[in-house]
Design an enzyme around this catalytic site. Structure first.
Site: not given
Ligand code: 3PY
Ligand code: MG
Length: 248
Positions: A43, A143, A145, A171
């Site tokens: 980001h 991740q 998410e 996310d």
């Molecule tokens: C999220 O919370 O989506 C993230 O990627 C945090 O690192």
């Molecule tokens: Mg994220």
């Protein structure tokens, strides 16, 4: 001990997020004594060259873990070649994507990482040593998410080569129609499903929160890879506080 070894030994590793394109900020935060820095290439508005400059400013004081913009061979290759101690791959939702992340981050025969001569390899001076050790000493963090990742987590957690699964609560909550409601019961239940699958497969767990209070409960639950706060937030919180004190 390097970052990947500390992660595999279940040490609690506390980091914070870097998003400001200034080596001085990276240097200041590294001097504070964090175990690692979550460098947000997804980001934040930084080029790969700027991340290299930030890593140079950190100067080995703590581990540089670069979140790549997306699951992409090019981004993973460049992140590792500038000398990241590990990468975080966002939005890994399927077992195939998890396998692809391993494939692109590990040299043959484990994977298909391309061979370069850059900062990671000491510009050639450390080539043999780096080639022999990189697969083990660079951490691969994916991740979870998205609710799709939660549905597939039992298979994802079994992919060999993944050092940690890092929850992205923001996310994840967004993918469930509850953007930002990271404490919502259904969101927390989804996070718990990820936790169970990872703990069954001995995969370290990571969590992000904007402050210490948001991550404390996760440390108590056995999460080891903790990212608390964001550099920009430290600046705005400090600035807002002084103004509130002087002009309540
Ligand atoms: C999220 O919370 O989506 C993230 O990627 C945090 O690192
Ligand atoms: Mg994220």
């Amino acid at each position: 001990m390097n970052f990947a070894e500390r992660l595999r030994k279940n040490e609690i590793l506390v980091g914070t997020m870097l998003t400001i394109p200034a080596p001085e900020v990276a240097e200041m935060i590294a001097k504070c004594g964090f175990d690692w820095l979550f460098m947000d290439g997804e980001h934040a508005p930084l080029s790969i060259l700027e991340w290299q400059r930030l890593m140079q400013a950190v100067g080995g004081r703590c581990a540089n873990i670069l979140r790549v913009p997306s699951l992409s061979e090019r981004d993973i290759k460049k992140a590792l070649d500038i000398g990241a101690d590990g990468i975080i791959v966002p939005m890994v939702n399927t077992v195939e994507q998890a396998q692809q992340a391993v494939n692109w981050s590990k040299y043959p025969p484990r994977g298909q990482r391309g061979v370069g001569l850059a900062r990671a390899q000491g510009y050639g001076l450390d080539f043999a040593d780096y080639m022999a050790s990189a697969n083990d000493r660079t951490a691969l963090i994916i991740q979870a998410e998205h609710i799709d990742a939660v549905e597939n987590i039992d298979d994802i957690a079994q992919v060999d080569g993944i050092d940690a699964v890092f929850i992205g609560p923001y996310d994840l909550s967004a993918s469930m129609g509850k953007t930002g409601e990271v404490g919502d019961a259904e969101v927390v239940a989804a996070i718990d499903r990820v936790k169970q699958a990872c703990q069954q497969n001995n995969i370290a767990l990571g969590y992000f929160g904007l402050d210490a209070a948001s991550v404390q409960g996760y440390i108590e639950q056995g999460y080891h890879l903790i990212c608390a706060g964001v550099d920009a937030g430290f600046v705005t919180a400090g600035a807002t506080k002084i103004l509130e004190d002087l002009k309540p």
